[in-house]
Scaffold this motif. Structure first.
Motif, PDB file in Angstrom:
ATOM      1  N   TRP A 280       1.133  -1.029   0.066  1.00  0.00           N
ATOM      2  CA  TRP A 280       0.120  -0.137   0.307  1.00  0.00           C
ATOM      3  C   TRP A 280       1.044   0.825   0.267  1.00  0.00           C
ATOM      4  N   SER A 281       2.352   1.121   1.013  1.00  0.00           N
ATOM      5  CA  SER A 281       2.677   2.249   1.096  1.00  0.00           C
ATOM      6  C   SER A 281       3.271   2.482  -0.279  1.00  0.00           C
ATOM      7  N   ALA A 282       3.543   1.289  -1.730  1.00  0.00           N
ATOM      8  CA  ALA A 282       4.122   2.118  -2.761  1.00  0.00           C
ATOM      9  C   ALA A 282       2.832   2.971  -3.586  1.00  0.00           C
ATOM     10  N   VAL A 283       1.898   1.869  -3.023  1.00  0.00           N
ATOM     11  CA  VAL A 283       1.018   2.465  -4.014  1.00  0.00           C
ATOM     12  C   VAL A 283       0.562   4.357  -3.912  1.00  0.00           C
ATOM     13  N   LEU A 284       0.333   4.606  -2.402  1.00  0.00           N
ATOM     14  CA  LEU A 284       0.434   5.711  -2.150  1.00  0.00           C
ATOM     15  C   LEU A 284       1.488   6.588  -2.898  1.00  0.00           C
ATOM     16  N   ASP A 285       2.521   5.992  -2.648  1.00  0.00           N
ATOM     17  CA  ASP A 285       4.240   6.727  -2.742  1.00  0.00           C
ATOM     18  C   ASP A 285       3.865   7.204  -4.654  1.00  0.00           C
ATOM     19  N   TYR A 286       3.913   6.227  -5.132  1.00  0.00           N
ATOM     20  CA  TYR A 286       3.404   6.187  -6.746  1.00  0.00           C
ATOM     21  C   TYR A 286       2.042   7.469  -7.615  1.00  0.00           C
ATOM     22  N   CYS A 287       1.543   7.327  -6.673  1.00  0.00           N
ATOM     23  CA  CYS A 287       0.551   8.106  -6.225  1.00  0.00           C
ATOM     24  C   CYS A 287       0.290   9.526  -5.976  1.00  0.00           C
ATOM     25  N   ARG A 288       0.867   9.725  -5.664  1.00  0.00           N
ATOM     26  CA  ARG A 288       2.164  11.190  -5.160  1.00  0.00           C
ATOM     27  C   ARG A 288       2.647  11.589  -6.040  1.00  0.00           C
ATOM     28  N   ALA A 289       3.332  10.827  -6.515  1.00  0.00           N
ATOM     29  CA  ALA A 289       4.259  10.986  -7.420  1.00  0.00           C
ATOM     30  C   ALA A 289       3.652  11.116  -9.194  1.00  0.00           C
TER      31      ALA A 289
END
Length: 233
Positions: A115-124
């Protein structure tokens, strides 16, 4: 005398600074560098014959962080004195590379365990956009991302969303679940009443067709909000 020493042109003062900063990056990595120093390293290649530290500091002062400089629109970057088209293009290449790396950590992987990778991607991908975007992550039966699409782009504070079109696209991709994502260009990720209502409408259309809506995430410069986490869906 007049920039000459022993018959040779004096080496510009910033050359030594560039060598030292490169050495620090090589020895310690980027995490220990200030945002303006990391930005200098990017600017070195775009502007080879100039001290770029003042420009890097100006960019950080104007936009806030390294990520915000990289994510700023080309129009806003053009307003900064000293930034030419070639340099702006290089900044956009860095942004595209960052998005591609973040996307690679998400695609084909179970999102609920990363999930943290998903959030990092969406933020980027979305945090510094100047207009609202409505993005959908389409998942298979193992909750792995099979597609990531921007369905709509709106204004600074509104994006039109059509629940039946969302579900239609999920069916076309044989997705069994989706995650809704959109950004708030204001920077504040707090969900609006319209965000909550729209999410409920999508859930109501998707559920009878066997498509789960796992979450609706709102991305802002200052963080994110999860409607599921806030118990708003």
């Amino acid at each position: 005398m007049d920039g000459l020493e022993d018959g040779k042109a004096a080496v510009p003062h910033y050359h030594g600074h560039r060598d030292r900063l490169r050495a620090r990056f090589r020895d310690a990595g980027g995490d220990l560098l200030a945002d303006y120093e990391l930005l200098e390293l990017v600017l070195f290649r775009s502007i080879p014959r100039q001290d770029v530290k003042p420009l890097a500091k100006t960019l950080i002062a104007q936009f806030g962080t390294f990520a915000e400089v990289i994510g700023a629109s080309e129009t806003r970057l053009r307003s900064v004195q000293g930034l030419g088209e070639a340099t702006i293009l290089d900044l956009k290449i860095v942004q595209a590379a960052a998005r591609r790396i973040a996307r690679g950590a998400v695609l084909k992987r179970p999102v609920l365990s990363s999930w943290s990778a998903v959030l990092d991607y969406c933020r980027a991908a979305m945090a510094f956009e100047e207009k609202e975007q409505f993005r959908i992550l389409f998942l298979d039966k193992k909750n792995a991302v099979i597609a990531d699409e921007v369905q709509q782009t709106g204004t600074v504070d509104h994006t039109p969303v059509y629940p039946r079109e969302v579900v239609k696209r999920a069916l076309e991709l044989s997705a069994t679940a989706i995650i809704l994502v959109h950004n708030h260009p204001s920077g504040d990720p707090t969900p609006s009443r319209a965000d909550v209502t729209m999410t409920k409408q999508i859930v109501d259309v998707a559920q009878p067709l066997g498509i789960a809506v796992h979450d609706h995430v709102i991305i802002g410069r200052d963080g994110h909000s999860s409607l599921k986490g806030l118990k708003l869906m």
